[in-house]
Design a protein around this motif. Sequence first.
Motif, PDB file in Angstrom:
ATOM      1  N   HIS A   1       0.846  -1.189   0.000  1.00 45.83           N
ATOM      2  CA  HIS A   1       0.000   0.000   0.000  1.00 45.83           C
ATOM      3  C   HIS A   1       0.881   1.239   0.000  1.00 45.83           C
ATOM      4  CE1 HIS A   1      -4.015  -1.717   0.897  1.00 45.83           C
ATOM      5  NE2 HIS A   1      -3.300  -2.686   1.404  1.00 45.83           N
ATOM      6  N   HIS A   2       0.286   2.335  -0.392  1.00 48.93           N
ATOM      7  CA  HIS A   2       0.957   3.613  -0.253  1.00 48.93           C
ATOM      8  C   HIS A   2      -0.052   4.612   0.270  1.00 48.93           C
ATOM      9  CE1 HIS A   2       2.758   7.478  -1.306  1.00 48.93           C
ATOM     10  NE2 HIS A   2       3.907   6.854  -1.247  1.00 48.93           N
ATOM     11  N   HIS A   3       0.321   5.287   1.343  1.00 51.68           N
ATOM     12  CA  HIS A   3      -0.527   6.336   1.883  1.00 51.68           C
ATOM     13  C   HIS A   3       0.215   7.656   1.780  1.00 51.68           C
ATOM     14  CE1 HIS A   3      -3.033   8.669   4.630  1.00 51.68           C
ATOM     15  NE2 HIS A   3      -1.915   9.093   5.150  1.00 51.68           N
ATOM     16  N   GLY A   4      -0.473   8.674   1.321  1.00 49.20           N
ATOM     17  CA  GLY A   4       0.155   9.973   1.227  1.00 49.20           C
ATOM     18  C   GLY A   4      -0.739  11.058   1.794  1.00 49.20           C
ATOM     19  N   GLY A   5      -0.187  11.866   2.659  1.00 50.65           N
ATOM     20  CA  GLY A   5      -0.924  13.001   3.188  1.00 50.65           C
ATOM     21  C   GLY A   5      -0.121  14.258   2.938  1.00 50.65           C
ATOM     22  N   HIS A   6      -0.683  15.197   2.235  1.00 50.62           N
ATOM     23  CA  HIS A   6       0.060  16.404   1.878  1.00 50.62           C
ATOM     24  C   HIS A   6      -0.818  17.620   2.143  1.00 50.62           C
ATOM     25  CE1 HIS A   6       2.703  13.561  -0.118  1.00 50.62           C
ATOM     26  NE2 HIS A   6       1.632  13.060  -0.673  1.00 50.62           N
ATOM     27  N   LYS A   7      -0.253  18.596   2.808  1.00 41.91           N
ATOM     28  CA  LYS A   7      -0.997  19.794   3.126  1.00 41.91           C
ATOM     29  C   LYS A   7      -0.250  21.022   2.642  1.00 41.91           C
ATOM     30  CE  LYS A   7      -4.639  18.151   4.922  1.00 41.91           C
ATOM     31  NZ  LYS A   7      -5.933  18.388   4.240  1.00 41.91           N
TER      32      LYS A   7
END
Lengths: 231, 251
Positions: free
Chosen positions: B68-74
Amino acid sequence: MPYVKTTPIVEDDIPTASQLNGPYNDLATASASIDTDNVASGAITFNHLDANFNALYQYEDSNSTNLTAINSTSYVTLDRGGTPTEITFGPGGLPIPQYQPLRISGTGLVTNTSIVTIWDFVNGNGKPNLYAFQLLISYNISGGATQTVSAGEWGYSFGTASSTDRYSTLNTNLPSCSIPICYQTFQFETVYRPSVANFNIEKIELQAKVYDNTNTLRISRNAIHAIVGWR
Amino acid sequence: MPYTKPYTYTTGATLTAQNQNSNDEAAKKYVNQGIVVGDFATETLDTEDIARGEFEPITKSHSFVTGHHHGGHKTPRAQDRAYFTSHIKPSLQVSNTYFAYQPLYETGTEINLEYDADVIIDFGAPFISELNVVQTNEWWDSLQFLEIEDLSSNTVTRYGVTRAYSFEEIPLSSSIPASGGSVDPFGGLPPSSVLGNEPDGKYAVRRWIGWRKGLSLTAGRYLIRSVINAKVEEGYTSSRNFTIEILYKSN
């Protein structure tokens, strides 16, 4: 195995042995070399794949005290009481196929640096305000002599100095106008691809140096990671 | 291994139902379950033959065949900030010995590992610790960590290899406070030497915090987040980058 042929047999025909054997022989022959025509899009799932196609290698030092301080103007491996920050891959090294990407990264926390000579570039005297990191790869080709290659260098500043002016603009008798930047993190990653065959990676080291030996670089927690995606 | 027919037809021989069925049964077994890796021609498969992953827009994660790949960008916008405050420990806001870690929202997620996996977690963000209004101004250091909660055992672990600090941003003036935290953003060098560069002083303590953590986790559910022990009344991160890469090891 694109095709398995069958011979139509109609009523009252007496099939020959060859006709009866044909479809089964075709299947036996063709199934020795199944190709894309026999695989539907999206047919391959995780259960079909060989295990351990991805591998994470790492060295992590979570200690909150400082490593051996660094004053060297040439690269030295980070070290804690004789234990270097490195990943070793065993005798002979780990074979990495030609052109296979190898992701390597370094991270850590710079702590209470000691800064004596901090001004930026002055009259060709270099950049004493800087320190730098390097990821050094040791490898051999076909079991030969160990060689090294730098996977990359990354530079940071001891302080905020950004001009050729060593002195404070208002108080010229003060030693430096640059403000020390301590307790800053560093982190970087690169991709290395062996350009030759029979490449065996033996070791990856995280190294650092300063640009003026009157300055001291101190680091506490640090780590290197290597990610191999086997083909 | 390829299909092998059990019975060979011979001209003049009487064909029995058993002979015929044996060939058909063997073929049925082979095409249903008997194909092995060695039956595939070399380099026969394309990436399109591998099952496509699925993107989950709510959790910003993408499942792949191998993980899996999780990405959180703000963004740096004010509405994307994740605030932290020392007000959660009213009488011990600037204590160097009492720690109360608060999660920074949208700096992590819950992951569900179907198989044992190598996990690589990356975080990067500028941290801003505003000037205290009520508490004293002493370059207070707020300590930040990666924290993971194993939901099967409810154990919480903070990882020292992700230790980092955010410092109270004090505008420099003729009066320079001493550092009151556990660590000194100037490493013990007197900030008085920066007089004449007051604007630089405030921003010299602003830190980008970045780290990578590698883990080997067993199958299960985990909560992953960045946490901080705030020593300022108001602090925040705005632009943030948080990614989790999951590499399944075996099935």
